[in-house]
Each structure stands twice: as structure tokens, then as C-alpha cells.
Design a protein around this motif. Structure first.
Motif, PDB file in Angstrom:
ATOM      1  N   SER A 167     -16.167  14.776  20.172  1.00 27.33           N
ATOM      2  CA  SER A 167     -16.946  13.741  20.863  1.00 27.33           C
ATOM      3  C   SER A 167     -16.695  12.374  20.229  1.00 27.33           C
ATOM      4  N   ALA A 170     -12.968  11.209  21.077  1.00 29.01           N
ATOM      5  CA  ALA A 170     -12.528  11.311  22.473  1.00 29.01           C
ATOM      6  C   ALA A 170     -11.752  10.087  22.952  1.00 29.01           C
ATOM      7  N   LEU A 173      -7.979   9.862  21.578  1.00 29.67           N
ATOM      8  CA  LEU A 173      -7.002  10.923  21.822  1.00 29.67           C
ATOM      9  C   LEU A 173      -5.928  10.536  22.824  1.00 29.67           C
ATOM     10  N   SER A 174      -6.283   9.681  23.790  1.00 27.48           N
ATOM     11  CA  SER A 174      -5.332   9.355  24.856  1.00 27.48           C
ATOM     12  C   SER A 174      -4.081   8.656  24.342  1.00 27.48           C
ATOM     13  N   ASN A 178      -1.428  11.101  26.052  1.00 27.61           N
ATOM     14  CA  ASN A 178      -2.530  11.307  27.005  1.00 27.61           C
ATOM     15  C   ASN A 178      -3.339  12.576  26.712  1.00 27.61           C
ATOM     16  N   LEU A 179      -3.503  12.881  25.455  1.00 33.57           N
ATOM     17  CA  LEU A 179      -4.299  14.051  25.061  1.00 33.57           C
ATOM     18  C   LEU A 179      -5.760  13.839  25.451  1.00 33.57           C
ATOM     19  N   THR A 180      -6.391  14.895  25.944  1.00 29.74           N
ATOM     20  CA  THR A 180      -7.806  14.848  26.323  1.00 29.74           C
ATOM     21  C   THR A 180      -8.571  15.933  25.581  1.00 29.74           C
ATOM     22  N   VAL A 181      -9.898  15.817  25.585  1.00 34.28           N
ATOM     23  CA  VAL A 181     -10.728  16.824  24.926  1.00 34.28           C
ATOM     24  C   VAL A 181     -10.548  18.207  25.560  1.00 34.28           C
ATOM     25  N   THR A 183      -7.938  19.441  27.103  1.00 33.09           N
ATOM     26  CA  THR A 183      -6.616  19.939  26.703  1.00 33.09           C
ATOM     27  C   THR A 183      -6.644  20.406  25.260  1.00 33.09           C
ATOM     28  N   GLN A 202       2.135  18.167  22.641  1.00 34.18           N
ATOM     29  CA  GLN A 202       1.530  16.858  22.420  1.00 34.18           C
ATOM     30  C   GLN A 202       2.265  16.078  21.335  1.00 34.18           C
TER      31      GLN A 202
END
Length: 263
Positions: A167, A170, A173-174, A178-181, A183, A202
Motif C-alpha cells: 500500500s 503502490a 511501482l509503475s 508498469n508494475l502494479t500491486v 501483478t 519485470q
């Protein structure tokens, strides 16, 4: 009494915010960060972020490039690091293991330490394989969960701690392909099923890394070792082989660290 408590709380909050800003800058120190980036990532109003940065510059902890208007860590951070380095021998104790692993695998081996909600690469050795994956420089700071070392540390934590960290990280991460929670949660699930961290989708296209955490005597994950190579070299069979090699090395290293490491 209430006045004292309020002032104490305000002072504590200011310190926490300043430390947060420095961690943000450290995570992008190679390129620097703009005021708007720091404000967004730290979730601070722009005037508040500017006041903190101005104070940090005065103290030598942060510097600002007048041409790009980007902020970088200042000279005092380097000086403090030199003063503290004599009290930390973890890197020295782990280095022979990194050398041994790079000789066995022929690939690049990284040592990562946990720093709050981040990780910092503190050592790296290169193997003999002609195509090397120098995906991480010593001193690079990244959010926990990014890369095999970060995944290894995160997958070793309780679920509630993992959720809190994700959290908090968050918004950052992008920046990593483009990493997301969601993923990252799927990646963590796969890592736990395999028993070691695997990063093959990634951060760096064409590179795959396998990692495993090192636990302290209190069973807290505080370090991680990862092995990186070009993806074509990292078949599933070889990933399992490296996972087994890492596990053997880390078991020996944990005993060594427990016996000899200073704080």
C-alpha cells in the motif's frame, strides 16, 4: 503537558517526512527527482515538500541541480555513510558467498539489504559467462518487491506486513515496467509455491533472476542474495538448480552471520 506532546509529535512527524523524502531521492539518485515527483510520491503538499527540501539542502543532506531543477542526495549523506560503515560488517561477511556463487553459476550475483519499505543493493560480483546482466548497481534503492531480491524479502514477511508495504509503495511501482500491486501479488504467490523468488517479467526485459532471503537470528528477513542471467539461460530446470544452490549457501551464511555479524 498537552502543548509539549503536540510539539513533540510535530517534531517527530517532520523527521519522518524528511526521512521519507530522502528515501525517495535515494531511489532515483542517478537521475534525480523534481519537486512535483517528490510531492506526489511522498503524498505531500508541494509547499510542504519544498520546505523540507530547503531545510535538507541547508544541512547538506540534499542538493539541487540549478539547470535540471532535480534533487539529489547531498555530500553529508556520503560523509555519514563513511562514518557508519565501520560498524557494519555484513557486506564483508557475505562477500565470499557472492564470489563462490558467481564462480559456481557463472552469472552475476547481488546482495540486497532491506531498508524500511525499500531494498538497497550493497554488493555485486560478476561470473565468467560472457553475456552479463548488470541490472543493479551497488547503492541502487528500490521498493520492496521489485526484483528477485526484493521479492525474496517480501515473500518472507507475514501477510499483514506485506499488505502494508505494498500500500505504501503502490505509487512507486509503475516506474518498474508498469508494475502494479495485483501483478506483484501474483508474482509473490508463484514465488511462495516455488520456494524461491523468481523475477522474469519485470524491471529488465530479457533478464531473469532467482533470489532467496537471509534471515536474522530472530527469523526476520533482512538480506537477500539473487542470481541474474539472460532469460534464455534461465530455464525452469536451471532456476530450480540455482534455488537449491542458494539455499545451501544461505543456510551456511545464516549461521556465520549469527555467530559473527555486528549490528
Amino acid at each position: 503537558m498537552n502543548t509539549v506532546n503536540e510539539k513533540t509529535g510535530g517534531g517527530t512527524q517532520s523527521i519522518e517526512r524528511a526521512a521519507q523524502v530522502m528515501r525517495m531521492i535515494a531511489s532515483r539518485n542517478s537521475t534525480g527527482l523534481r519537486l512535483v515527483d517528490i510531492s506526489r510520491l511522498a503524498e505531500l503538499e508541494r509547499p510542504t515538500a519544498h520546505r523540507i527540501l530547503k531545510c535538507l539542502i541547508t544541512e547538506g543532506m540534499v542538493k539541487r541541480d540549478p539547470e535540471t531543477r532535480r534533487y539529489f542526495l547531498g555530500h553529508l549523506i556520503f560523509e555519514l555513510g563513511l562514518a557508519a560503515s565501520s560498524s557494519f560488517n555484513v557486506r564483508d561477511l557475505c562477500h565470499p558467498s557472492l564470489v563462490r556463487l558467481s564462480e559456481i553459476t557463472g552469472d552475476t550475483v547481488f546482495l540486497t539489504v532491506r531498508s524500511g519499505f525499500d531494498t538497497v543493493c550493497i554488493d555485486r560480483t560478476e561470473g565468467s559467462f560472457p553475456i552479463r546482466t548488470l541490472t543493479l548497481d551497488v547503492g541502487t534503492r528500490r521498493p520492496l518487491g521489485v526484483g528477485a531480491g526484493g521479492l525474496a524479502l517480501l515473500m518472507s514477511l507475514p501477510d499483514d506486513a506485506t499488505q502494508k508495504i505494498l500500500s505504501a509503495n503502490a505509487l512507486r511501482l509503475s516506474a518498474y515496467n508498469n508494475l502494479t500491486v495485483p501483478t506483484l501479488m501474483r508474482m509473490l504467490k508463484r514465488c511462495k509455491e516455488r520456494g524461491y523468488a523468481i523475477n522474469d517479467a519485470q524491471v529488465t526485459p530479457g533478464a531473469t533472476s532467482v533470489g532467496m532471503a537471509i534471515q536474522s537470528r530472530s527469523e526476520e528477513p533482512f538480506l537477500a542474495i539473487s542470481v541474474g542471467a539472460i532469460t534464455s539461460r534461465m530455464t525452469e530446470e536451471r532456476q530450480r538448480e540455482i534455488g537449491a544452490i542458494l539455499r545451501t549457501e544461505i543456510e551456511q551464511l545464516e549461521k556465520k552471520l549469527g555467530d559473527h555479524a555486528r549490528p
